[in-house]
Design a protein around this motif. Structure first.
Motif, mmCIF file in Angstrom:
data_model
loop_
_atom_site.group_PDB
_atom_site.id
_atom_site.type_symbol
_atom_site.label_atom_id
_atom_site.label_comp_id
_atom_site.label_asym_id
_atom_site.label_seq_id
_atom_site.Cartn_x
_atom_site.Cartn_y
_atom_site.Cartn_z
ATOM 1 N N ARG A 84 12.303 13.669 -0.837
ATOM 2 C CA ARG A 84 12.031 14.510 -2.005
ATOM 3 C C ARG A 84 13.220 14.589 -2.968
ATOM 4 N N ALA A 85 14.416 14.706 -2.403
ATOM 5 C CA ALA A 85 15.603 14.799 -3.261
ATOM 6 C C ALA A 85 15.771 13.499 -4.061
ATOM 7 N N ASP A 86 15.494 12.395 -3.382
ATOM 8 C CA ASP A 86 15.597 11.090 -4.036
ATOM 9 C C ASP A 86 14.559 10.975 -5.159
ATOM 10 N N LEU A 87 13.343 11.460 -4.921
ATOM 11 C CA LEU A 87 12.304 11.386 -5.954
ATOM 12 C C LEU A 87 12.716 12.197 -7.178
ATOM 13 N N THR A 88 13.287 13.372 -6.949
ATOM 14 C CA THR A 88 13.725 14.209 -8.068
ATOM 15 C C THR A 88 14.828 13.516 -8.852
ATOM 16 N N GLU A 89 15.763 12.892 -8.128
ATOM 17 C CA GLU A 89 16.824 12.132 -8.802
ATOM 18 C C GLU A 89 16.228 11.050 -9.699
ATOM 19 N N ARG A 90 15.245 10.345 -9.152
ATOM 20 C CA ARG A 90 14.626 9.266 -9.924
ATOM 21 C C ARG A 90 13.967 9.809 -11.185
ATOM 22 N N LEU A 91 13.345 10.974 -11.063
ATOM 23 C CA LEU A 91 12.704 11.568 -12.239
ATOM 24 C C LEU A 91 13.746 11.894 -13.312
ATOM 25 N N ILE A 92 14.810 12.592 -12.918
ATOM 26 C CA ILE A 92 15.744 13.048 -13.947
ATOM 27 C C ILE A 92 16.641 11.931 -14.466
ATOM 28 N N LEU A 102 4.759 20.629 -5.398
ATOM 29 C CA LEU A 102 5.403 20.679 -4.081
ATOM 30 C C LEU A 102 4.485 20.089 -3.005
ATOM 31 N N TYR A 103 3.209 20.386 -3.128
ATOM 32 C CA TYR A 103 2.220 19.862 -2.190
ATOM 33 C C TYR A 103 2.224 18.328 -2.226
ATOM 34 N N LEU A 104 2.282 17.793 -3.459
ATOM 35 C CA LEU A 104 2.269 16.336 -3.623
ATOM 36 C C LEU A 104 3.568 15.698 -3.126
ATOM 37 N N TYR A 105 4.707 16.357 -3.359
ATOM 38 C CA TYR A 105 5.957 15.815 -2.806
ATOM 39 C C TYR A 105 5.848 15.752 -1.277
ATOM 40 N N SER A 106 5.217 16.744 -0.678
ATOM 41 C CA SER A 106 5.031 16.716 0.783
ATOM 42 C C SER A 106 4.180 15.523 1.193
ATOM 43 N N ALA A 107 3.129 15.235 0.415
ATOM 44 C CA ALA A 107 2.282 14.073 0.728
ATOM 45 C C ALA A 107 3.109 12.793 0.636
ATOM 46 N N ALA A 108 4.000 12.718 -0.365
ATOM 47 C CA ALA A 108 4.857 11.523 -0.506
ATOM 48 C C ALA A 108 5.815 11.421 0.681
ATOM 49 N N TYR A 146 0.847 -1.198 0.000
ATOM 50 C CA TYR A 146 0.000 0.000 0.000
ATOM 51 C C TYR A 146 0.889 1.257 0.000
ATOM 52 N N ARG A 147 1.896 1.237 0.865
ATOM 53 C CA ARG A 147 2.824 2.372 0.952
ATOM 54 C C ARG A 147 3.572 2.562 -0.380
ATOM 55 N N ARG A 148 4.065 1.459 -0.919
ATOM 56 C CA ARG A 148 4.819 1.532 -2.182
ATOM 57 C C ARG A 148 3.959 2.050 -3.333
ATOM 58 N N THR A 149 2.724 1.551 -3.386
ATOM 59 C CA THR A 149 1.814 1.977 -4.462
ATOM 60 C C THR A 149 1.531 3.473 -4.360
ATOM 61 N N LEU A 150 1.308 3.926 -3.138
ATOM 62 C CA LEU A 150 1.020 5.352 -2.963
ATOM 63 C C LEU A 150 2.226 6.212 -3.314
ATOM 64 N N ILE A 151 3.406 5.787 -2.873
ATOM 65 C CA ILE A 151 4.600 6.575 -3.194
ATOM 66 C C ILE A 151 4.761 6.627 -4.718
ATOM 67 N N ARG A 152 4.554 5.506 -5.375
ATOM 68 C CA ARG A 152 4.662 5.457 -6.839
ATOM 69 C C ARG A 152 3.675 6.428 -7.485
ATOM 70 N N GLN A 153 2.409 6.333 -7.093
ATOM 71 C CA GLN A 153 1.399 7.169 -7.748
ATOM 72 C C GLN A 153 1.564 8.650 -7.391
ATOM 73 N N ILE A 154 1.819 8.935 -6.121
ATOM 74 C CA ILE A 154 1.919 10.342 -5.717
ATOM 75 C C ILE A 154 3.174 10.980 -6.319
ATOM 76 N N ALA A 155 4.279 10.236 -6.348
ATOM 77 C CA ALA A 155 5.504 10.791 -6.935
ATOM 78 C C ALA A 155 5.302 11.062 -8.424
ATOM 79 N N GLN A 156 4.700 10.098 -9.101
ATOM 80 C CA GLN A 156 4.425 10.279 -10.524
ATOM 81 C C GLN A 156 3.522 11.488 -10.769
#
Ligand code: ACO
Length: 311
Positions: free
Chosen positions: A92-100, A79-85, A29-39
């Motif tokens: 957050r820094a890790d999510l940005t790395e994954r994106l780029i 930014l609001y969504l990154y906060s939710a993640a 559940y946690r993984r799915t949410l992080i995936r969807q919210i980060a995306q």
């Protein structure tokens, strides 16, 4: 043992109560949410680019101010969504790395070009309209911080949708050339907008589990149908033609029938091979690198303030 915790979680979901960050939740559940919210967050941030290109070229001060506000809203949503993640333990820094680095996805829709000003209007009408269809049900998503973020995001998306439609109404009252420009943008954006809702239900590996967890409230196809039904009368009022020969009202179903998007195109764009993927990601990377000094300064300032407060 996790059994009583699992039971409590299941009960929360069954009763339509909210799961909050400190509650126990299954890893999936946690993984799915992080995936969807980060995306989702990445989509908002990358989504600033196609329209942002028009800020310096908007046809009037009024249009520039509106577009500026809209693009700033997208940044706020991201930014609001990154906060939710972050409430789920993501960094957050890790999510940005994954994106780029191309290890996390963002919406396919933002990989298409915006060659004319009519694209700004059509993005507001179609893309923000589709975002509303998709996100209004997410206001009832089972994870509290995500659901609450969606309430505010949807209010702003509805302003975005109206500004797009109003812009197009204005252009349609203009010259023959302006009307042709609107029709051309409609022709280019219609099918990619239908693809935003994701693959058809039979090819959507995440839907069943996400629906069971009440993260998603409707399937991809249900929301796509809702978008088509909502948009057809708006197209008639505007005086444009939607580029689908199979589009017609089905009296029995009480809904519109419509053609099949080119799903191989969606797969290509998601895989990174859309018309603007490389440009979008490289610009995001450059912005991130250019902003390093701001992040360093902000961290140094925060550390100084914290030391002062402690001293
Ligand atoms: N663009 C890019 N990737 C997509 C798209 C799309 N249009 N549609 C589906 N995908 C990806 C999914 O993320 C998933 O990949 P993953 O498992 O590697 O994460 C894969 O394709 C299969 O799709 P589904 O099983 O249907 O995935 P899911 O259940 O997550 O549904 C959806 C996809 C509908 C986009 C869902 O994640 C969602 O509702 N997200 C929240 C809304 C959102 O992100 N909107 C962004 C655009 S709107 C805006 O920002 C203005």
């Amino acid at each position: 043992t996790a059994e009583p915790l699992q039971r409590q979680f299941d009960d929360t979901i069954a009763r339509d109560h909210r799961v909050e960050p400190r509650d126990w939740m299954p890893d999936g559940y946690r993984r799915t949410l992080i995936r969807q919210i980060a995306q989702h967050a990445h989509s908002e941030i990358i989504g600033m680019q196609p329209e942002g290109d028009w800020i310096t070229r908007a046809p009037s001060l009024r249009r520039k101010a509106i577009l500026f506000a809209k693009v700033q809203d997208e940044a706020g949503h991201g930014l609001y969504l990154y906060s939710a993640a972050e409430t789920l333990g993501a960094d957050r820094a890790d999510l940005t790395e994954r994106l780029i680095e191309g290890r996390q996805k963002y919406s396919s829709i933002f990989n298409y070009p915006t060659p004319t000003y009519a694209d700004v209007g059509v993005i507001g009408w179609f893309v923000d309209g589709a975002a509303i269809c998709n996100q209004v049900p997410l206001c009832r998503s089972s994870f509290g911080p995500y659901a609450r973020a969606m309430v505010r995001v949807c209010k702003e998306e509805s302003f975005h949708q109206r500004q797009g439609y109003e812009l197009l109404l204005t252009m349609m009252r203009g010259t023959e050339g302006q009307r042709a420009m609107v029709q051309d943008a409609v022709d280019r954006w219609w099918w990619p907008s239908l693809m935003m809702f994701g693959p058809p239900d039979g090819d959507s590996p995440n839907s069943a589990q996400s629906m069971a967890w009440k993260i998603k409230r409707h399937t991809n196809d249900e929301l796509r149908q809702r978008f088509v039904d909502m948009t057809v009368p708006q197209a008639e009022r505007l005086g444009v033609r939607l580029p689908d020969p199979e589009l017609r009202w089905n009296e029995e179903r009480g809904r519109h029938d419509f053609g099949t998007p080119d799903w191989s195109e969606l797969q290509r764009v998601i895989a990174g091979d859309g018309p603007r993927n490389a440009e979008r990601v490289s610009r995001r990377r450059a912005a991130h690198e250019d902003g390093a000094w701001v992040r360093e300064a902000a961290s140094a300032y925060a550390a100084k303030q914290a030391a002062r407060a402690a001293g």
